[in-house]
Write a protein that holds these residues in place. Structure first.
Motif, PDB file in Angstrom:
ATOM      1  N   HIS A  92       0.833  -1.207   0.000  1.00 24.10           N
ATOM      2  CA  HIS A  92       0.000   0.000   0.000  1.00 24.10           C
ATOM      3  C   HIS A  92       0.867   1.255   0.000  1.00 24.10           C
ATOM      4  O   HIS A  92       0.638   2.182  -0.769  1.00 24.10           O
ATOM      5  CB  HIS A  92      -0.938  -0.011   1.214  1.00 24.10           C
ATOM      6  CG  HIS A  92      -1.991   1.037   1.155  1.00 24.10           C
ATOM      7  ND1 HIS A  92      -1.762   2.328   1.558  1.00 24.10           N
ATOM      8  CD2 HIS A  92      -3.268   0.989   0.714  1.00 24.10           C
ATOM      9  CE1 HIS A  92      -2.865   3.030   1.392  1.00 24.10           C
ATOM     10  NE2 HIS A  92      -3.794   2.241   0.877  1.00 24.10           N
ATOM     11  N   TYR A  95       2.763   1.843  -3.401  1.00 22.35           N
ATOM     12  CA  TYR A  95       1.967   2.162  -4.593  1.00 22.35           C
ATOM     13  C   TYR A  95       0.786   3.099  -4.322  1.00 22.35           C
ATOM     14  O   TYR A  95      -0.063   3.275  -5.182  1.00 22.35           O
ATOM     15  CB  TYR A  95       1.467   0.860  -5.238  1.00 22.35           C
ATOM     16  CG  TYR A  95       2.590   0.000  -5.729  1.00 22.35           C
ATOM     17  CD1 TYR A  95       3.270   0.321  -6.902  1.00 22.35           C
ATOM     18  CD2 TYR A  95       3.002  -1.116  -5.012  1.00 22.35           C
ATOM     19  CE1 TYR A  95       4.331  -0.459  -7.346  1.00 22.35           C
ATOM     20  CE2 TYR A  95       4.059  -1.899  -5.454  1.00 22.35           C
ATOM     21  CZ  TYR A  95       4.709  -1.564  -6.618  1.00 22.35           C
ATOM     22  OH  TYR A  95       5.761  -2.332  -7.061  1.00 22.35           O
ATOM     23  N   LEU A 129      -1.355  -1.345  -7.138  1.00 20.30           N
ATOM     24  CA  LEU A 129      -2.093  -1.121  -5.896  1.00 20.30           C
ATOM     25  C   LEU A 129      -3.442  -1.839  -5.934  1.00 20.30           C
ATOM     26  O   LEU A 129      -3.812  -2.525  -4.977  1.00 20.30           O
ATOM     27  CB  LEU A 129      -2.304   0.378  -5.646  1.00 20.30           C
ATOM     28  CG  LEU A 129      -3.060   0.731  -4.375  1.00 20.30           C
ATOM     29  CD1 LEU A 129      -2.256   0.338  -3.140  1.00 20.30           C
ATOM     30  CD2 LEU A 129      -3.378   2.224  -4.343  1.00 20.30           C
TER      31      LEU A 129
END
Length: 183
Positions: A92, A95, A129
């Motif tokens: 997380h 990205y 992501l």
């Protein structure tokens, strides 16, 4: 005759219709805003915001995230910290810049967006992501809003669900509450 509050919810990709929020929802929203006014510490807000919003908008998870985009590698502080953060938090953080909510050139503070707004966006749908974080967690639907932005720091609130997308009423309620959370 019961009074209702109508709010026009703006979106990045389309103009949403006026949504009428029932009195019961407005009263609950007002109580939430009053509770926020009693918070004296950031740690209190980190607990109150997700819990209070979770009682107003049905979600699998509500999170208030603080993001520092000034670094080469952004820093994300989620509240509450999810059980999977140790396993997927690095993905997380690495990205987070791919998330449409943090496109500071296109998204304004207090502008509510949803994954469904980007259903036809090839860049988002093919992003690392989306696939390595959200899809691997089973999160297919999300509603998000930046509630404050100062320099390269952003505080956002997100509502996540596995299956059912958010209704216009959910978006309107988040749009109504977001300025009060950021102040």
């Amino acid at each position: 005759m019961a009074a209702a509050f109508a709010i026009k919810s703006a979106s990045l990709l389309f103009s949403s219709p006026v949504v009428r929020l029932p009195n019961s929802i407005l009263i609950a929203a007002l109580r939430f805003i009053q509770q926020l006014g009693g918070a004296t510490k950031l740690s209190e807000l980190r607990a109150m915001v997700p819990a209070g919003l979770g009682s107003l908008v049905s979600s699998d998870r509500v999170s208030m995230d603080e993001i520092d985009l000034s670094r080469e590698r952004p820093k994300v502080i989620p509240s509450p910290v999810p059980a999977w953060w140790r396993r997927l938090g690095e993905v997380h953080q690495k990205y987070v810049h791919e998330h449409p909510l943090f496109d500071v050139e296109k998204i304004n503070c207090n502008q509510v967006i949803a994954f469904s707004d980007y259903a036809c966006d090839a860049k988002w749908n093919s992003s690392t992501l989306y696939h390595e974080y959200y899809v691997s967690l089973g999160i297919r639907c999300q509603l998000g809003v930046q509630v404050s932005r100062a320099g390269t720091g952003i505080t956002s609130v997100s509502f996540s669900r596995a299956l059912r997308d958010f209704r216009p009423r959910d978006r309107a309620l988040v749009a109504l509450l977001s300025p009060h959370i950021g102040n």
